[in-house]
Design a protein around this motif. Structure first.
Motif, short mmCIF file in Angstrom:
data_model
loop_
_atom_site.label_atom_id
_atom_site.label_comp_id
_atom_site.label_asym_id
_atom_site.label_seq_id
_atom_site.Cartn_x
_atom_site.Cartn_y
_atom_site.Cartn_z
N HIS A 246 -8.92 -8.54 -5.83
CA HIS A 246 -8.95 -8.72 -7.28
C HIS A 246 -7.58 -8.43 -7.90
O HIS A 246 -7.12 -9.16 -8.79
N LEU A 247 -6.91 -7.40 -7.39
CA LEU A 247 -5.56 -7.10 -7.89
C LEU A 247 -4.61 -8.26 -7.55
O LEU A 247 -3.79 -8.67 -8.38
N LEU A 248 -4.75 -8.79 -6.34
CA LEU A 248 -3.90 -9.91 -5.94
C LEU A 248 -4.15 -11.12 -6.85
O LEU A 248 -3.21 -11.80 -7.27
N HIS A 249 -5.40 -11.35 -7.17
CA HIS A 249 -5.75 -12.45 -8.07
C HIS A 249 -5.06 -12.24 -9.43
O HIS A 249 -4.47 -13.17 -10.00
N ALA A 250 -5.11 -11.01 -9.95
CA ALA A 250 -4.46 -10.72 -11.24
C ALA A 250 -2.95 -10.96 -11.13
O ALA A 250 -2.34 -11.59 -12.00
N GLN A 251 -2.36 -10.48 -10.05
CA GLN A 251 -0.89 -10.59 -9.90
C GLN A 251 -0.49 -12.06 -9.77
O GLN A 251 0.46 -12.52 -10.41
N TRP A 316 12.04 -10.85 -13.98
CA TRP A 316 11.01 -9.85 -14.28
C TRP A 316 10.34 -9.38 -13.00
O TRP A 316 10.22 -10.16 -12.05
N THR A 317 9.87 -8.15 -13.00
CA THR A 317 8.93 -7.73 -11.96
C THR A 317 7.53 -8.00 -12.49
O THR A 317 7.29 -7.90 -13.69
N ILE A 318 6.64 -8.38 -11.58
CA ILE A 318 5.22 -8.53 -11.93
C ILE A 318 4.48 -7.58 -10.99
O ILE A 318 4.41 -7.83 -9.78
N GLU A 319 3.98 -6.47 -11.54
CA GLU A 319 3.50 -5.40 -10.67
C GLU A 319 2.26 -4.67 -11.19
O GLU A 319 2.31 -3.48 -11.50
N PRO A 320 1.14 -5.40 -11.27
CA PRO A 320 -0.08 -4.68 -11.65
C PRO A 320 -0.48 -3.70 -10.54
O PRO A 320 -0.16 -3.91 -9.37
N GLY A 329 -5.19 4.06 -4.26
CA GLY A 329 -4.46 3.25 -5.25
C GLY A 329 -3.77 2.11 -4.54
O GLY A 329 -3.66 2.10 -3.31
N LEU A 330 -3.34 1.14 -5.30
CA LEU A 330 -2.63 0.00 -4.71
C LEU A 330 -1.82 -0.71 -5.80
O LEU A 330 -2.17 -0.67 -6.98
N ARG A 331 -0.72 -1.31 -5.37
CA ARG A 331 0.11 -2.08 -6.30
C ARG A 331 0.71 -3.24 -5.50
O ARG A 331 1.01 -3.08 -4.31
N ILE A 332 0.86 -4.36 -6.18
CA ILE A 332 1.51 -5.52 -5.57
C ILE A 332 2.58 -5.96 -6.56
O ILE A 332 2.28 -6.22 -7.73
N PHE A 349 7.99 -11.55 0.74
CA PHE A 349 7.12 -10.91 1.73
C PHE A 349 5.66 -11.30 1.47
O PHE A 349 5.22 -11.35 0.32
N PRO A 350 4.88 -11.61 2.56
CA PRO A 350 3.50 -12.06 2.37
C PRO A 350 2.65 -11.08 1.56
O PRO A 350 2.94 -9.88 1.54
N LYS A 351 1.58 -11.64 0.96
CA LYS A 351 0.76 -10.79 0.08
C LYS A 351 -0.70 -10.68 0.50
O LYS A 351 -1.47 -10.01 -0.17
N HIS A 352 -1.08 -11.37 1.60
CA HIS A 352 -2.47 -11.16 2.05
C HIS A 352 -2.59 -9.71 2.51
O HIS A 352 -1.57 -9.06 2.81
N LEU A 353 -3.81 -9.20 2.55
CA LEU A 353 -3.99 -7.79 2.94
C LEU A 353 -3.70 -7.62 4.44
O LEU A 353 -4.45 -8.14 5.28
N ILE A 354 -2.63 -6.93 4.72
CA ILE A 354 -2.26 -6.68 6.13
C ILE A 354 -3.02 -5.45 6.60
O ILE A 354 -3.00 -4.40 5.96
N GLU A 355 -3.71 -5.59 7.74
CA GLU A 355 -4.41 -4.46 8.36
C GLU A 355 -3.61 -4.09 9.61
O GLU A 355 -3.55 -4.85 10.57
N VAL A 356 -2.94 -2.94 9.54
CA VAL A 356 -2.04 -2.53 10.62
C VAL A 356 -2.90 -2.05 11.81
O VAL A 356 -3.73 -1.14 11.64
N PRO A 357 -2.74 -2.68 12.99
CA PRO A 357 -3.57 -2.26 14.14
C PRO A 357 -3.35 -0.77 14.43
O PRO A 357 -2.22 -0.29 14.40
N TRP A 358 -4.44 -0.05 14.69
CA TRP A 358 -4.34 1.41 14.87
C TRP A 358 -5.15 1.87 16.06
O TRP A 358 -6.18 1.29 16.36
#
Ligand code: GLY
Ligand code: MN
Length: 358
Positions: A246-251, A316-320, A329-332, A349-358
């Motif tokens: 949803h945040l990505l959609h807003a951004q 401009w920065t766009i940073e919701p 929390g999260l910001r893009i 830099f890509p904006k899809h949600l990166i899930e870092v392998p752990w």
């Protein structure tokens, strides 16, 4: 081609100022090319002078070709020296930048500048600097390319045991290796600490299930980048995924909507309206963005508190962001150049949600 000095004089005439003291270093640099830490440019409608001290005599002469340079040395003090120069320029009324000149400086000027009326004003260069030249855009782009690379490397370094502060040290090394410095104190926060929009990196170790927010900027050749990405450690929870999307959609909607003529307040309002669809607007406390250039927070704000027209050539920065205390929390954040028809995104830099392998 119109020089920056000519552009400043046009602006001074339009506000009926006959002499202005340029005191902020980003403005001095924009006007003269001088990159040292101290100088004041005295500009009248037909004369101009760069005043600095003996540390910079040679550098000023080399870098500043648009006006004569004069420097003072111990035991002369700066206020007496400025007074001599102002008298030589026949200045009787001097406007100064009220956002920059301190109360102490104003007091000493008032005491020593006999016969000169001091006029509180804003620096017209702050406004002129909002619209970037092609050379300035290229410099911001180069800084953006560096932080894109740094983000990739930071994510590669996310391994069990690594702490926020270790990532900060690695980042500082990376920036230096690209010939850049940090444009501001980097924000690298993880887990519940991501609810602090400007949290300081701590000794907390990254853990499975965390969000990690990285807000980083490079300063290269006097110009800044400013990018934020939030990644998940291991698999993101359904709730994390929902809020992220949803945040990505807003951004992305704000990036698609920015264009010349739109009001800064309306664009900020758009982000709030979208976040509100899922009850998230109450967790978005700061403005949508800010001007970017020689300073990471250059003139201009995308905010409910500022209603100004967005114009071609501005960056401009766009940073919701969404910050939920006790949860995450999260910001893009991206940097965009306003064009005739919309904008060009400078951060890649890509904006899809990166899930870092752990
Ligand atoms: N990236 C830090 C800030 O915009 O305040
Ligand atoms: Mn920012």
């Amino acid at each position: 081609m119109t020089t920056n000095l000519e552009r400043l004089r046009v602006a001074l005439k339009s506000v009926e100022v006959s002499a202005f003291a340029v005191t902020s270093m980003p403005s001095v640099r924009w006007l003269t090319g001088f990159t040292g830490s101290f100088a004041i440019a005295l500009v009248t409608l037909d004369q101009a002078l760069l005043v600095t001290d003996s540390r910079y005599t040679l550098q000023a002469a080399e870098q500043c070709t648009s006006m004569p340079c004069r420097s003072y040395a111990n035991p002369t003090n700066v206020v007496d020296f400025l007074k001599e120069q102002l008298d030589a320029l026949f200045v009787h009324r001097l406007a100064f930048d009220k956002n920059h000149v301190t109360v102490a400086t104003h007091e000493s000027w008032s005491e020593k500048f006999t016969g000169i009326e001091l006029q509180s004003a804003t620096d017209p260069i702050d406004e002129l600097r909002k619209v970037k030249s092609p050379e300035e855009v290229a410099k911001v782009q180069a800084a953006c390319a560096i932080t894109d690379t740094c983000l990739e490397e930071l994510i590669r370094r996310m391994r069990p045991g690594v702490t926020e502060i270790q990532l900060l040290w690695a980042l500082e090394d990376m920036l230096r290796s690209h010939g850049a410095t940090a444009a501001f104190a980097p924000i690298i926060v993880s887990g519940p600490r991501t609810a602090r929009p400007h949290g300081e990196p701590s000794t907390r170790e990254l853990q499975r299930g965390d969000f990690v927010t990285m807000d980083i900027g490079a300063r290269l050749d006097g110009y800044c980048s400013d990018i934020t990405r939030t990644v998940a450690i291991g698999s993101a929870s359904p709730r994390q995924k929902e809020v992220y999307q949803h945040l990505l959609h807003a951004q992305e909607t704000c990036i698609q909507s920015i264009r010349p003529g739109l009001s800064s307040k309306a664009l900020d309002g758009l982000a709030r309206q979208i976040l509100d669809e899922k009850g998230l607007a109450k967790h978005f406390g700061h403005g949508l963005g800010h001007g970017l250039g020689a300073l990471v927070h250059d003139s201009g704000r995308l905010s409910q508190l500022v209603d100004e027209e967005i114009a071609v050539g501005q960056i401009w920065t766009i940073e919701p962001g969404v910050y939920i205390e006790g949860e995450f929390g999260l910001r893009i954040e991206d940097d965009v150049l306003v064009t005739e028809t919309g904008c060009q995104v400078l951060t890649k830099f890509p904006k899809h949600l990166i899930e870092v392998p752990w």
